[in-house]
Design a protein around this motif. Structure first.
Motif, PDB file in Angstrom:
ATOM      1  N   VAL A 164       0.831  -1.204   0.000  1.00 18.61           N
ATOM      2  CA  VAL A 164       0.000   0.000   0.000  1.00 18.61           C
ATOM      3  C   VAL A 164       0.866   1.255   0.000  1.00 18.61           C
ATOM      4  CG1 VAL A 164      -1.623   1.363   1.375  1.00 18.61           C
ATOM      5  CG2 VAL A 164      -2.011  -1.086   1.061  1.00 18.61           C
ATOM      6  N   GLY A 165       1.895   1.280   0.846  1.00 17.59           N
ATOM      7  CA  GLY A 165       2.753   2.456   0.938  1.00 17.59           C
ATOM      8  C   GLY A 165       3.495   2.739  -0.351  1.00 17.59           C
ATOM      9  N   VAL A 166       4.104   1.712  -0.928  1.00 16.30           N
ATOM     10  CA  VAL A 166       4.856   1.895  -2.169  1.00 16.30           C
ATOM     11  C   VAL A 166       3.922   2.288  -3.308  1.00 16.30           C
ATOM     12  CG1 VAL A 166       6.286   0.720  -3.894  1.00 16.30           C
ATOM     13  CG2 VAL A 166       6.676   0.314  -1.461  1.00 16.30           C
ATOM     14  N   ALA A 167       2.758   1.649  -3.383  1.00 18.90           N
ATOM     15  CA  ALA A 167       1.792   1.982  -4.431  1.00 18.90           C
ATOM     16  C   ALA A 167       1.320   3.422  -4.307  1.00 18.90           C
ATOM     17  CB  ALA A 167       0.599   1.028  -4.364  1.00 18.90           C
ATOM     18  N   GLY A 168       1.070   3.877  -3.077  1.00 16.16           N
ATOM     19  CA  GLY A 168       0.582   5.234  -2.876  1.00 16.16           C
ATOM     20  C   GLY A 168       1.577   6.291  -3.314  1.00 16.16           C
ATOM     21  N   VAL A 169       2.827   6.143  -2.913  1.00 14.42           N
ATOM     22  CA  VAL A 169       3.859   7.136  -3.259  1.00 14.42           C
ATOM     23  C   VAL A 169       4.096   7.168  -4.767  1.00 14.42           C
ATOM     24  CG1 VAL A 169       6.303   7.740  -3.014  1.00 14.42           C
ATOM     25  CG2 VAL A 169       4.980   7.008  -1.013  1.00 14.42           C
ATOM     26  N   SER A 170       4.255   5.992  -5.377  1.00 12.71           N
ATOM     27  CA  SER A 170       4.535   5.949  -6.812  1.00 12.71           C
ATOM     28  C   SER A 170       3.341   6.439  -7.635  1.00 12.71           C
ATOM     29  CB  SER A 170       4.942   4.539  -7.243  1.00 12.71           C
ATOM     30  OG  SER A 170       3.981   3.576  -6.858  1.00 12.71           O
ATOM     31  N   ALA A 171       2.116   6.144  -7.176  1.00 12.56           N
ATOM     32  CA  ALA A 171       0.922   6.604  -7.895  1.00 12.56           C
ATOM     33  C   ALA A 171       0.795   8.119  -7.839  1.00 12.56           C
ATOM     34  CB  ALA A 171      -0.329   5.953  -7.313  1.00 12.56           C
ATOM     35  N   TYR A 172       1.073   8.708  -6.687  1.00 13.04           N
ATOM     36  CA  TYR A 172       0.985  10.167  -6.550  1.00 13.04           C
ATOM     37  C   TYR A 172       1.925  10.857  -7.539  1.00 13.04           C
ATOM     38  CZ  TYR A 172       1.003  14.825  -4.489  1.00 13.04           C
ATOM     39  OH  TYR A 172       0.903  16.184  -4.305  1.00 13.04           O
ATOM     40  N   LEU A 173       3.140  10.343  -7.656  1.00 11.92           N
ATOM     41  CA  LEU A 173       4.111  10.920  -8.580  1.00 11.92           C
ATOM     42  C   LEU A 173       3.696  10.705 -10.029  1.00 11.92           C
ATOM     43  CD1 LEU A 173       7.408   9.806  -6.784  1.00 11.92           C
ATOM     44  CD2 LEU A 173       6.349  12.082  -6.748  1.00 11.92           C
ATOM     45  N   CYS A 174       3.015   9.593 -10.278  1.00 12.07           N
ATOM     46  CA  CYS A 174       2.638   9.228 -11.637  1.00 12.07           C
ATOM     47  C   CYS A 174       1.480  10.081 -12.172  1.00 12.07           C
ATOM     48  CB  CYS A 174       2.258   7.750 -11.690  1.00 12.07           C
ATOM     49  SG  CYS A 174       1.999   7.104 -13.347  1.00 12.07           S
ATOM     50  N   ILE A 175       0.553  10.502 -11.318  1.00 11.55           N
ATOM     51  CA  ILE A 175      -0.638  11.218 -11.775  1.00 11.55           C
ATOM     52  C   ILE A 175      -0.254  12.494 -12.511  1.00 11.55           C
ATOM     53  CG2 ILE A 175      -2.696  12.482 -11.048  1.00 11.55           C
ATOM     54  CD1 ILE A 175      -2.980  10.450  -8.755  1.00 11.55           C
ATOM     55  N   GLY A 176       0.548  13.344 -11.847  1.00 13.30           N
ATOM     56  CA  GLY A 176       0.935  14.606 -12.464  1.00 13.30           C
ATOM     57  C   GLY A 176       1.735  14.397 -13.735  1.00 13.30           C
ATOM     58  N   ALA A 177       2.644  13.405 -13.722  1.00 10.74           N
ATOM     59  CA  ALA A 177       3.461  13.133 -14.902  1.00 10.74           C
ATOM     60  C   ALA A 177       2.595  12.675 -16.074  1.00 10.74           C
ATOM     61  CB  ALA A 177       4.508  12.069 -14.571  1.00 10.74           C
ATOM     62  N   PHE A 178       1.587  11.843 -15.781  1.00 12.13           N
ATOM     63  CA  PHE A 178       0.721  11.349 -16.848  1.00 12.13           C
ATOM     64  C   PHE A 178      -0.114  12.483 -17.445  1.00 12.13           C
ATOM     65  CE2 PHE A 178      -3.491   9.743 -18.111  1.00 12.13           C
ATOM     66  CZ  PHE A 178      -3.110   8.980 -19.201  1.00 12.13           C
ATOM     67  N   LEU A 179      -0.689  13.336 -16.609  1.00  5.21           N
ATOM     68  CA  LEU A 179      -1.501  14.437 -17.117  1.00  5.21           C
ATOM     69  C   LEU A 179      -0.674  15.362 -18.006  1.00  5.21           C
ATOM     70  CD1 LEU A 179      -3.625  15.303 -13.945  1.00  5.21           C
ATOM     71  CD2 LEU A 179      -4.450  14.287 -16.086  1.00  5.21           C
ATOM     72  N   ALA A 180       0.572  15.628 -17.616  1.00  3.83           N
ATOM     73  CA  ALA A 180       1.443  16.469 -18.432  1.00  3.83           C
ATOM     74  C   ALA A 180       1.779  15.781 -19.755  1.00  3.83           C
ATOM     75  CB  ALA A 180       2.718  16.802 -17.664  1.00  3.83           C
ATOM     76  N   LEU A 181       2.047  14.473 -19.703  1.00  2.22           N
ATOM     77  CA  LEU A 181       2.425  13.738 -20.903  1.00  2.22           C
ATOM     78  C   LEU A 181       1.277  13.636 -21.891  1.00  2.22           C
ATOM     79  CD1 LEU A 181       4.532  12.018 -22.404  1.00  2.22           C
ATOM     80  CD2 LEU A 181       3.623  10.020 -21.185  1.00  2.22           C
ATOM     81  N   VAL A 182       0.082  13.306 -21.395  1.00  3.01           N
ATOM     82  CA  VAL A 182      -1.047  13.097 -22.302  1.00  3.01           C
ATOM     83  C   VAL A 182      -1.479  14.413 -22.940  1.00  3.01           C
ATOM     84  CG1 VAL A 182      -3.007  13.416 -20.703  1.00  3.01           C
ATOM     85  CG2 VAL A 182      -3.152  11.717 -22.536  1.00  3.01           C
ATOM     86  N   ALA A 183      -1.244  15.534 -22.256  1.00  3.38           N
ATOM     87  CA  ALA A 183      -1.550  16.832 -22.851  1.00  3.38           C
ATOM     88  C   ALA A 183      -0.638  17.132 -24.034  1.00  3.38           C
ATOM     89  CB  ALA A 183      -1.418  17.933 -21.798  1.00  3.38           C
ATOM     90  N   ARG A 184       0.572  16.575 -24.005  1.00  5.26           N
ATOM     91  CA  ARG A 184       1.541  16.840 -25.073  1.00  5.26           C
ATOM     92  C   ARG A 184       1.439  15.836 -26.215  1.00  5.26           C
ATOM     93  NH1 ARG A 184       5.225  17.388 -20.772  1.00  5.26           N
ATOM     94  NH2 ARG A 184       6.255  15.447 -21.410  1.00  5.26           N
TER      95      ARG A 184
END
Length: 266
Positions: free
Chosen positions: A222-242
């Motif tokens: 749960v801990g590892v999934a939470g931290v990595s997911a939080y970092l991934c959300i912003g990166a994905f939104l930026a990537l998909v916009a481009r």
């Protein structure tokens, strides 16, 4: 399950939950490819709770006003602020609840087979590509009751590993004319009740289970999934916009073909 398996599965969950590539498929296939014992659906749901905490934290400034507007709308029986978006999330969750009641047993047995995952990975990847070509300029706040139910009905298909809950909801939203970023944001918001309900249901089952539950390993995941997911959300939104959805379509089709080769041809 040992510590290394919990760490790797938690990381895989966090990195893939909000990408349209199916976190469930990766959680099922990684142990098979590495010779690990299947961690079971309970662990899969546990690490999904980690990603739930991540999305709650990421959208924390939007969620409180959204919930308040929706409750006020229910009380006043009129639109209040972003209440239309709040009701879209509520309506989009209803088909998933009904679908889960019907398909819950299959989700833990026949739907976890590698060839099912391979077919879903390729098929729904192609469907994502088709829908991405239809995207328009609509925002998630433009989603009405009918569109919310359509996206929610599509979400039921995520019970099939390889479909991707985020992928199929983005596919449905793009088909209806939302732009890629808006489709992703609505998918993330719609994940909140979906993951919360699945986690609560499985927690109730585990509470009365006679088999031992490795809560420590669950906590690590749960801990590892939470931290990595939080970092991934912003990166994905930026990537998909481009660049849009094309890289994820290519990944899905390539992964699916590899899986067919591994489990059907070889």
């Amino acid at each position: 399950m040992d510590l290394a398996q919990a760490l790797w599965l938690g990381l895989i969950q966090g990195l893939t939950e909000f990408l349209p590539v199916s976190s469930s498929a990766h959680l099922i296939l990684l142990p098979r490819l590495l010779g690990w014992p299947d961690q079971g659906l309970a662990f899969d749901v546990a690490v999904h709770v980690g990603t739930l905490l991540a999305v709650l934290l990421y959208f924390r400034r939007q969620l409180m006003p959204l919930a308040a507007n929706t409750l006020q709308s229910a009380w006043r029986r009129e639109r209040v602020g972003d209440s239309r978006l709040g009701w879209a999330i509520v309506l989009g969750t209803v088909p998933l609840v009904l679908g889960a009641l019907v398909l819950a047993d299959a989700a833990e047995t026949i739907l976890r087979r590698p060839l099912v995952i391979a077919a879903a990975t390729v098929g729904f990847g192609i469907l994502l590509w088709v829908s991405a070509r239809r995207q328009g300029g609509r925002d998630e706040r433009d989603i009405g009751p009918g569109a919310a139910l359509f996206i929610g009905a599509a979400q039921v298909l995520a019970i099939i590993p390889g479909t991707s809950r985020s992928g199929i909801t983005m596919t449905a939203a793009l088909w209806l004319g939302l732009d890629a970023t808006a489709a992703a944001r609505f998918s993330f918001l719609l994940s909140i009740p979906a993951i919360a309900l699945a986690g609560a249901w499985k927690a109730l089952q585990l509470a009365g289970a006679s088999v031992p539950v490795h809560w420590g390993m669950f906590g690590v995941g749960v801990g590892v999934a939470g931290v990595s997911a939080y970092l991934c959300i912003g990166a994905f939104l930026a990537l998909v916009a481009r660049v849009g959805m094309t890289p994820f379509v290519i990944y899905r089709v390539g992964l699916g073909l590899i899986l067919f080769w591994l489990f059907a041809v070889r």
